[in-house]
Design an enzyme around this catalytic site. Sequence first.
Site, PDB file in Angstrom:
ATOM      1  N   CYS A  11      -3.360  10.896   1.396  1.00  0.00           N
ATOM      2  CA  CYS A  11      -2.700   9.611   1.110  1.00  0.00           C
ATOM      3  C   CYS A  11      -1.335   9.830   0.480  1.00  0.00           C
ATOM      4  O   CYS A  11      -0.308   9.493   1.061  1.00  0.00           O
ATOM      5  CB  CYS A  11      -3.568   8.793   0.161  1.00  0.00           C
ATOM      6  SG  CYS A  11      -5.236   8.593   0.759  1.00  0.00           S
ATOM      7  N   LYS A  62       0.832  -1.207   0.000  1.00  0.00           N
ATOM      8  CA  LYS A  62       0.000   0.000   0.000  1.00  0.00           C
ATOM      9  C   LYS A  62       0.869   1.260   0.000  1.00  0.00           C
ATOM     10  O   LYS A  62       0.633   2.201  -0.769  1.00  0.00           O
ATOM     11  CB  LYS A  62      -0.907  -0.011   1.232  1.00  0.00           C
ATOM     12  CG  LYS A  62      -1.630   1.275   1.497  1.00  0.00           C
ATOM     13  CD  LYS A  62      -2.672   1.559   0.446  1.00  0.00           C
ATOM     14  CE  LYS A  62      -3.240   2.947   0.566  1.00  0.00           C
ATOM     15  NZ  LYS A  62      -4.255   3.231  -0.428  1.00  0.00           N
TER      16      LYS A  62
HETATM   17  N1  SAJ Z   1      -1.755  14.922  -9.002  1.00  0.00           N
HETATM   18  C1  SAJ Z   1      -0.954  15.703  -9.814  1.00  0.00           C
HETATM   19  N2  SAJ Z   1      -0.621  15.231 -11.051  1.00  0.00           N
HETATM   20  C2  SAJ Z   1      -1.039  14.028 -11.507  1.00  0.00           C
HETATM   21  C3  SAJ Z   1      -1.850  13.233 -10.681  1.00  0.00           C
HETATM   22  C4  SAJ Z   1      -2.197  13.703  -9.426  1.00  0.00           C
HETATM   23  O1  SAJ Z   1      -0.548  16.804  -9.437  1.00  0.00           O
HETATM   24  O2  SAJ Z   1      -0.711  13.683 -12.648  1.00  0.00           O
HETATM   25  C5  SAJ Z   1      -2.118  15.407  -7.657  1.00  0.00           C
HETATM   26  C6  SAJ Z   1      -3.611  15.606  -7.464  1.00  0.00           C
HETATM   27  O3  SAJ Z   1      -4.033  16.851  -7.943  1.00  0.00           O
HETATM   28  C7  SAJ Z   1      -3.721  15.494  -5.951  1.00  0.00           C
HETATM   29  C8  SAJ Z   1      -2.660  14.454  -5.610  1.00  0.00           C
HETATM   30  O4  SAJ Z   1      -1.783  14.414  -6.711  1.00  0.00           O
HETATM   31  O5  SAJ Z   1      -3.391  16.727  -5.321  1.00  0.00           O
HETATM   32  C9  SAJ Z   1      -3.177  13.082  -5.334  1.00  0.00           C
HETATM   33  O6  SAJ Z   1      -4.227  12.755  -6.260  1.00  0.00           O
HETATM   34  P1  SAJ Z   1      -4.369  11.316  -6.916  1.00  0.00           P
HETATM   35  O7  SAJ Z   1      -5.541  11.355  -7.817  1.00  0.00           O
HETATM   36  O8  SAJ Z   1      -3.098  10.889  -7.515  1.00  0.00           O
HETATM   37  O9  SAJ Z   1      -4.577  10.347  -5.692  1.00  0.00           O
HETATM   38  P2  SAJ Z   1      -5.561  10.264  -4.419  1.00  0.00           P
HETATM   39  O10 SAJ Z   1      -4.854  10.835  -3.242  1.00  0.00           O
HETATM   40  O11 SAJ Z   1      -6.917  10.790  -4.713  1.00  0.00           O
HETATM   41  O12 SAJ Z   1      -5.685   8.686  -4.279  1.00  0.00           O
HETATM   42  C10 SAJ Z   1      -4.511   7.903  -4.157  1.00  0.00           C
HETATM   43  C11 SAJ Z   1      -4.590   6.745  -5.157  1.00  0.00           C
HETATM   44  N3  SAJ Z   1      -3.301   6.051  -5.217  1.00  0.00           N
HETATM   45  C12 SAJ Z   1      -2.684   5.810  -6.410  1.00  0.00           C
HETATM   46  O13 SAJ Z   1      -3.142   6.167  -7.468  1.00  0.00           O
HETATM   47  C13 SAJ Z   1      -1.406   5.041  -6.336  1.00  0.00           C
HETATM   48  C14 SAJ Z   1      -5.701   5.793  -4.736  1.00  0.00           C
HETATM   49  O14 SAJ Z   1      -5.724   4.648  -5.572  1.00  0.00           O
HETATM   50  C15 SAJ Z   1      -5.496   5.363  -3.275  1.00  0.00           C
HETATM   51  O15 SAJ Z   1      -6.531   4.488  -2.846  1.00  0.00           O
HETATM   52  C16 SAJ Z   1      -5.531   6.599  -2.413  1.00  0.00           C
HETATM   53  O16 SAJ Z   1      -4.423   7.440  -2.814  1.00  0.00           O
HETATM   54  C17 SAJ Z   1      -5.404   6.184  -0.972  1.00  0.00           C
HETATM   55  O17 SAJ Z   1      -6.433   6.131  -0.279  1.00  0.00           O
HETATM   56  O18 SAJ Z   1      -4.306   5.808  -0.541  1.00  0.00           O
END
Ligand code: SAJ
Length: 433
Positions: free
Chosen positions: A271, A217
């Site tokens: 996360c 995780k």
């Molecule tokens: N972000 C960027 N650029 C990107 C992708 C995301 O700047 O290309 C930013 C987003 O705007 C945000 C942050 O990253 O601020 C996180 O967003 P996210 O969509 O990547 O992830 P979370 O936090 O919504 O969810 C993540 C997911 N983990 C992965 O994709 C590896 C999700 O599957 C997990 O279940 C979740 O964390 C968790 O609960 O741990």
Amino acid sequence: MRGETKPQVCVVGLGYIGLPTAAIIARADCPVMGIDISQHVVDTINRGEIHIEEVDLDGLVRGVVQRGLLRASTQVAPADVFVIAVPTPFEKDGHHTPDTSYVMAAATEVAGVLKKGDCIILESTSPVGTTEAMRDLIAGLRPDLKMPGKTEETPDVSIAYCPERVLPGKILEELTHNDRSIGGITPRCARKALAFYKRFVRGTCVTTDARSAEMTKLVENAYRDVNIAFANELSMIADHMGLDVWEVIKLANRHPRVNILQPGPGVGGHCIAVDPWFIINGAPEQSPLIRTGRQVNDAKMHHVVAQAEALIEAHPGVPVACLGLAFKANIDDFRESPARFVASRLAHRFGERIAIVEPFAGQLPVEFSDTGATLVDLDHALENCGILIVLVDHDIFKAVPIEERSGAIVYDTRGIWPDQPAIPQTSGLRLAS
Ligand code: SAJ
């Protein structure tokens, strides 16, 4: 199976993960008691309503509450399967030390009602070793029960770790269809937990040991954090060199083995901005890349503040709109949000010149009090603000046509308006990200 007895389930923690999980288990016809320390949360759910925003969750919760399959309480009740989904924040020591006290408090409550044959599953994102520590705690509280990994005989209870992987905004779909890692304290524990998840998960469930599942995780989120850090570092390099980072990434991603993520104002949420520290904390000398990724993503927030401040100062008196406070697109979650951080820094510095647009907020968060900044709707911002700072890629912002923003000076940290004219060079700024 005809005539099969469904297990009674107790889900401890009814937040963004616990409530959807409880509802999905209930939908599979297992009676669920959901536990939360907040009486408000409990009362809301017992009315068939929800206290969080998540696609389709309201209808699902209403349905299972009406059918008598989901009830909420502040008191842990006896059950056959216990699912623990409580927060694991940092200690307040400023060193990003994981705080597992909520997990241990939940386990203590569960220990009080535990009986032979029960299964306890930890879902909270946790440092490696937490599930075993939880088992040791329960063993101390319930010496009458044989614990897995502590006895040569068949243990009385099963204990496993099974992290969620769901994306906010797609939680119900991903809870059902994502693959899952199920880590047992022993292989028998994993088998027991597997039988439970098979009731409502359509994805493949893979069994392993608890420590590997815990690390998996953390690794998933650290992997994403490091990859976003690469994109954010590129954006700061592009600003320095006067390049359009979106153009560079778009072209590079045409390579069949390159897939660069998107830069933004930093990484938020509870996360990805948190979990990598659990690895760093466990192996500080062995994790320089993961640590640097965290630092780069945090530095990006400060870079955006500095760029925005310079832009606002270069245009005295021009009203400014910050578009978005959420930590990512199309959700109402403002926790650990870089957009919120940037907007509040600008509000404190520029006061009533700053207007905030956030369709998912009913009011501004507390740190905006006394700054003079106001919450306005998108139309108001487009009509009255000469500077637009895009901090979140909400669909409603993406849909603003060029005619409604071509006269504005735009700092687009999310790259949502590729057709926007470049900022005039007279500002002395190069804002490629
Ligand atoms: N972000 C960027 N650029 C990107 C992708 C995301 O700047 O290309 C930013 C987003 O705007 C945000 C942050 O990253 O601020 C996180 O967003 P996210 O969509 O990547 O992830 P979370 O936090 O919504 O969810 C993540 C997911 N983990 C992965 O994709 C590896 C999700 O599957 C997990 O279940 C979740 O964390 C968790 O609960 O741990």
